[in-house]
Design a protein around this motif. Sequence first.
Motif, PDB file in Angstrom:
ATOM      1  N   GLN A 107      -1.208 -11.093  -3.598  1.00  0.00           N
ATOM      2  CA  GLN A 107      -0.695 -12.427  -3.891  1.00  0.00           C
ATOM      3  C   GLN A 107       0.825 -12.417  -4.047  1.00  0.00           C
ATOM      4  OE1 GLN A 107      -2.382 -15.126  -3.601  1.00  0.00           O
ATOM      5  NE2 GLN A 107      -4.349 -14.081  -3.317  1.00  0.00           N
ATOM      6  N   TYR A 108       1.326 -11.362  -4.678  1.00  0.00           N
ATOM      7  CA  TYR A 108       2.784 -11.256  -4.862  1.00  0.00           C
ATOM      8  C   TYR A 108       3.496 -11.170  -3.507  1.00  0.00           C
ATOM      9  CZ  TYR A 108       7.300  -9.151  -6.021  1.00  0.00           C
ATOM     10  OH  TYR A 108       8.650  -8.877  -6.127  1.00  0.00           O
ATOM     11  N   LEU A 109       2.972 -10.339  -2.607  1.00  0.00           N
ATOM     12  CA  LEU A 109       3.612 -10.173  -1.305  1.00  0.00           C
ATOM     13  C   LEU A 109       3.404 -11.405  -0.429  1.00  0.00           C
ATOM     14  CD1 LEU A 109       2.676  -6.435  -0.641  1.00  0.00           C
ATOM     15  CD2 LEU A 109       4.902  -7.342  -1.312  1.00  0.00           C
ATOM     16  N   ASN A 110       2.257 -12.040  -0.548  1.00  0.00           N
ATOM     17  CA  ASN A 110       2.060 -13.297   0.173  1.00  0.00           C
ATOM     18  C   ASN A 110       3.112 -14.319  -0.236  1.00  0.00           C
ATOM     19  OD1 ASN A 110      -0.145 -12.309   1.527  1.00  0.00           O
ATOM     20  ND2 ASN A 110      -1.675 -13.313   0.232  1.00  0.00           N
ATOM     21  N   GLY A 111       3.427 -14.311  -1.525  1.00  0.00           N
ATOM     22  CA  GLY A 111       4.452 -15.231  -2.026  1.00  0.00           C
ATOM     23  C   GLY A 111       5.838 -14.930  -1.486  1.00  0.00           C
ATOM     24  N   HIS A 112       6.024 -13.723  -0.975  1.00  0.00           N
ATOM     25  CA  HIS A 112       7.302 -13.363  -0.346  1.00  0.00           C
ATOM     26  C   HIS A 112       7.185 -13.384   1.177  1.00  0.00           C
ATOM     27  CE1 HIS A 112       8.322 -12.048  -4.405  1.00  0.00           C
ATOM     28  NE2 HIS A 112       9.582 -11.929  -4.008  1.00  0.00           N
ATOM     29  N   SER A 113       6.194 -14.098   1.674  1.00  0.00           N
ATOM     30  CA  SER A 113       6.016 -14.329   3.119  1.00  0.00           C
ATOM     31  C   SER A 113       5.769 -13.048   3.914  1.00  0.00           C
ATOM     32  CB  SER A 113       7.239 -15.071   3.688  1.00  0.00           C
ATOM     33  OG  SER A 113       7.438 -16.295   3.034  1.00  0.00           O
ATOM     34  N   VAL A 114       5.109 -12.079   3.288  1.00  0.00           N
ATOM     35  CA  VAL A 114       4.736 -10.858   4.001  1.00  0.00           C
ATOM     36  C   VAL A 114       3.303 -11.035   4.494  1.00  0.00           C
ATOM     37  CG1 VAL A 114       4.436  -8.366   3.893  1.00  0.00           C
ATOM     38  CG2 VAL A 114       6.245  -9.464   2.547  1.00  0.00           C
ATOM     39  N   ALA A 115       3.116 -11.023   5.798  1.00  0.00           N
ATOM     40  CA  ALA A 115       1.794 -11.246   6.382  1.00  0.00           C
ATOM     41  C   ALA A 115       0.810 -10.165   5.938  1.00  0.00           C
ATOM     42  CB  ALA A 115       1.893 -11.269   7.905  1.00  0.00           C
ATOM     43  N   GLU A 116      -0.452 -10.550   5.769  1.00  0.00           N
ATOM     44  CA  GLU A 116      -1.460  -9.599   5.289  1.00  0.00           C
ATOM     45  C   GLU A 116      -1.704  -8.483   6.291  1.00  0.00           C
ATOM     46  OE1 GLU A 116      -5.069 -11.135   3.717  1.00  0.00           O
ATOM     47  OE2 GLU A 116      -4.076 -12.673   2.497  1.00  0.00           O
ATOM     48  N   ASN A 117      -1.588  -8.782   7.599  1.00  0.00           N
ATOM     49  CA  ASN A 117      -1.801  -7.714   8.576  1.00  0.00           C
ATOM     50  C   ASN A 117      -0.720  -6.639   8.453  1.00  0.00           C
ATOM     51  OD1 ASN A 117       0.139  -9.578   9.663  1.00  0.00           O
ATOM     52  ND2 ASN A 117      -0.094  -8.584  11.644  1.00  0.00           N
ATOM     53  N   VAL A 118       0.493  -7.039   8.051  1.00  0.00           N
ATOM     54  CA  VAL A 118       1.559  -6.066   7.829  1.00  0.00           C
ATOM     55  C   VAL A 118       1.269  -5.255   6.564  1.00  0.00           C
ATOM     56  CG1 VAL A 118       4.030  -5.750   7.427  1.00  0.00           C
ATOM     57  CG2 VAL A 118       3.236  -7.512   9.018  1.00  0.00           C
ATOM     58  N   GLN A 119       0.759  -5.912   5.533  1.00  0.00           N
ATOM     59  CA  GLN A 119       0.396  -5.207   4.301  1.00  0.00           C
ATOM     60  C   GLN A 119      -0.695  -4.160   4.583  1.00  0.00           C
ATOM     61  OE1 GLN A 119      -0.247  -7.746   0.810  1.00  0.00           O
ATOM     62  NE2 GLN A 119       0.660  -9.469   1.935  1.00  0.00           N
ATOM     63  N   VAL A 120      -1.628  -4.506   5.460  1.00  0.00           N
ATOM     64  CA  VAL A 120      -2.674  -3.552   5.843  1.00  0.00           C
ATOM     65  C   VAL A 120      -2.065  -2.400   6.629  1.00  0.00           C
ATOM     66  CG1 VAL A 120      -4.749  -3.230   7.250  1.00  0.00           C
ATOM     67  CG2 VAL A 120      -4.516  -5.288   5.830  1.00  0.00           C
ATOM     68  N   GLU A 121      -1.189  -2.724   7.586  1.00  0.00           N
ATOM     69  CA  GLU A 121      -0.595  -1.706   8.451  1.00  0.00           C
ATOM     70  C   GLU A 121       0.208  -0.685   7.649  1.00  0.00           C
ATOM     71  OE1 GLU A 121       2.173  -1.387  12.499  1.00  0.00           O
ATOM     72  OE2 GLU A 121       1.999  -3.291  11.415  1.00  0.00           O
ATOM     73  N   TYR A 122       0.856  -1.142   6.577  1.00  0.00           N
ATOM     74  CA  TYR A 122       1.694  -0.249   5.774  1.00  0.00           C
ATOM     75  C   TYR A 122       0.954   0.304   4.551  1.00  0.00           C
ATOM     76  CZ  TYR A 122       5.753  -1.033   8.649  1.00  0.00           C
ATOM     77  OH  TYR A 122       6.629  -1.038   9.713  1.00  0.00           O
ATOM     78  N   GLY A 123      -0.370   0.177   4.551  1.00  0.00           N
ATOM     79  CA  GLY A 123      -1.189   0.924   3.614  1.00  0.00           C
ATOM     80  C   GLY A 123      -1.287   0.368   2.213  1.00  0.00           C
ATOM     81  N   LEU A 124      -0.983  -0.915   1.996  1.00  0.00           N
ATOM     82  CA  LEU A 124      -1.079  -1.493   0.663  1.00  0.00           C
ATOM     83  C   LEU A 124      -2.371  -2.271   0.458  1.00  0.00           C
ATOM     84  CD1 LEU A 124       2.587  -2.651   0.103  1.00  0.00           C
ATOM     85  CD2 LEU A 124       1.458  -0.613  -0.777  1.00  0.00           C
ATOM     86  N   LEU A 125      -2.975  -2.713   1.540  1.00  0.00           N
ATOM     87  CA  LEU A 125      -4.252  -3.417   1.465  1.00  0.00           C
ATOM     88  C   LEU A 125      -5.292  -2.663   2.281  1.00  0.00           C
ATOM     89  CD1 LEU A 125      -3.348  -7.197   2.012  1.00  0.00           C
ATOM     90  CD2 LEU A 125      -3.505  -5.940  -0.137  1.00  0.00           C
TER      91      LEU A 125
END
Length: 615
Positions: free
Chosen positions: A176-194
Amino acid sequence: MAGPISQRFIDDLLARVDIGELVGERVVLKKAGRNLSGLCPFHDEKSPSFTVSREKQFYHCFGCGAHGNALRFLMEYDRLSFPEAVEQLAQRQGMEVEREDDHLPAAQKEKLAEQRRKRDAGVNLLELASDWFRQQLTEQHAAEARRYLDGRGLNSDIIDAFAIGFAPDSWDGLKQYLNGHSVAENVQVEYGLLRQREDDSRTWDLFRNRVIFPIRDWKGRTLGFGGRVLGDAKPKYLNSPETPVFHKGRELYGLYEARQQKSNIARLVVVEGYMDVVALAQHGIHNAVATLGTAITEEHLTRLYRVVDEVVFCFDGDGAGRRAAKRALEVALPSMIDGRQARFLFLPEGEDPDSLVRQEGREAFQARIECASPLSEFLFDQAREGLDLKRVEGRERFVAHVLEKLRLLPQGVLHSLLMEELSTRSGISVSRLEQFVAPASQAAQPQDNAAASDTGETSAGVGRFATAGRTAKVHIGSAPITRALHLLVHNPGLSSDLPEQNDWCPESEDGLLFIEVARLLKAGGYRSSQVLLAHFHGTEQGARLITLLKRAPDMAREDQAAELRALIDMLYKQRQRLSPEEEYQQLLAVSRSGQKLTATQQHRLLALIEELGRR
């Protein structure tokens, strides 16, 4: 038509590159204060005047005046054009070259813009996550995490120095925090946070209810995270997965923090866990690093020896620790060029650096490090483990075990000293021991060649080596370029008589390796095969050179220059007879076989396509 390479991209690319690591893959460098130094690859010299500064990201030779950044070095050393150098450096960093898009079609502009957005999001993502984890450690729900850190004796200065944080017991707090900073979820997955479930694409935070240890590169940029669970969940320690920027077999936890010390560090101590590194730093020992849940690798050692000349491996004293030490020894031996040291420290069973330094204190633990076993002592100790040296059979196995390890060690002073020590301990002369690790003598060749014929292999393609208790084959190959390469690596002085142009050389794997070896020898004026092994260490080319060096040429040294000239003349005539269509088909076959064409091969293939297309 593609536009010019973006200056912003070039600046970003140079900011990501470790010039010391890049140059060190081509030039033998040693630590010299805060810089690295070695023999200049651009002119002949006998004493080092070539300096590489990691802090300023440039190289300079005080002898010939050569200087520049990472791109300039690739252009000068590898003879690349500017676009080729940028492309090679970008591939090394896992980046796509970004170009100015004024002249590009709208669809391509949008694709490049999307690539930029994704890359920028990935770069910012890990730093954003690190900041969030650190903030969470100050919140009320992190009371248990703070008690854990306090119980391990860590003060606020060390917590801040290592940027330690906390991941709350929430399924989507970070998301939720990263979504609030306009970071796409697919990028969060790619970089190992989700994590993402395959069937419905549902995502959730990877790290939950864990103390977080950011893993940073040598410049302090966050690449990934390690998390220590507070409850009973498994696994106890969890690392980020492999991502575009994080590779477990390459990175070392604590290396950035160790390099921040004002005084130069003489050695680095390799331990097993984050808390070991942090606890040692808390007690004033700031030169510890940890592997990330993997055994030590060649890439780890390459990074370590770029910083220091001495590495101490620290292991638990139990069976698992001993087995890990043996693996570390085998990985370390090929890296032990003259001037480097490796030592082995075994802790009391049931203890780790974290627990022991809290019990004993800094001075006692430092004393243990100072008394760590040298590589030579550990090598002999583990070779005689479980053997009865009073019996002939036990001594035979002991000698065989040591020789097996010495075959991994580069030729040099250490190799010679260990052979002498083995001679003293075994009662076998050094000359006799050398016969077990060197190519078979000329006297043995007729029998060997006959045996090779029985298997359908010619003496030009197979060499046999007498080893303790067995005979090993070394495949070399009988192609003219392979024979030429074989002569050059055994007699580097032949490089001074090579033609200036390489138009005679076939674009095979051995041909391209011959060109690279010749370029290195000419640039540095080297006359030692050991330089080649150090330069290509850890690569497929290095393994090929080791294979070639294991078999001596079947001719006197004074005849080798004439033989090499004859081989080059033969290859030149063969190359002249090769039509463009044949050369095109040859390169096409290499590409279709799954092998990646080199930059030289790619350019030649494009030129042939243009030439044949005009017919």
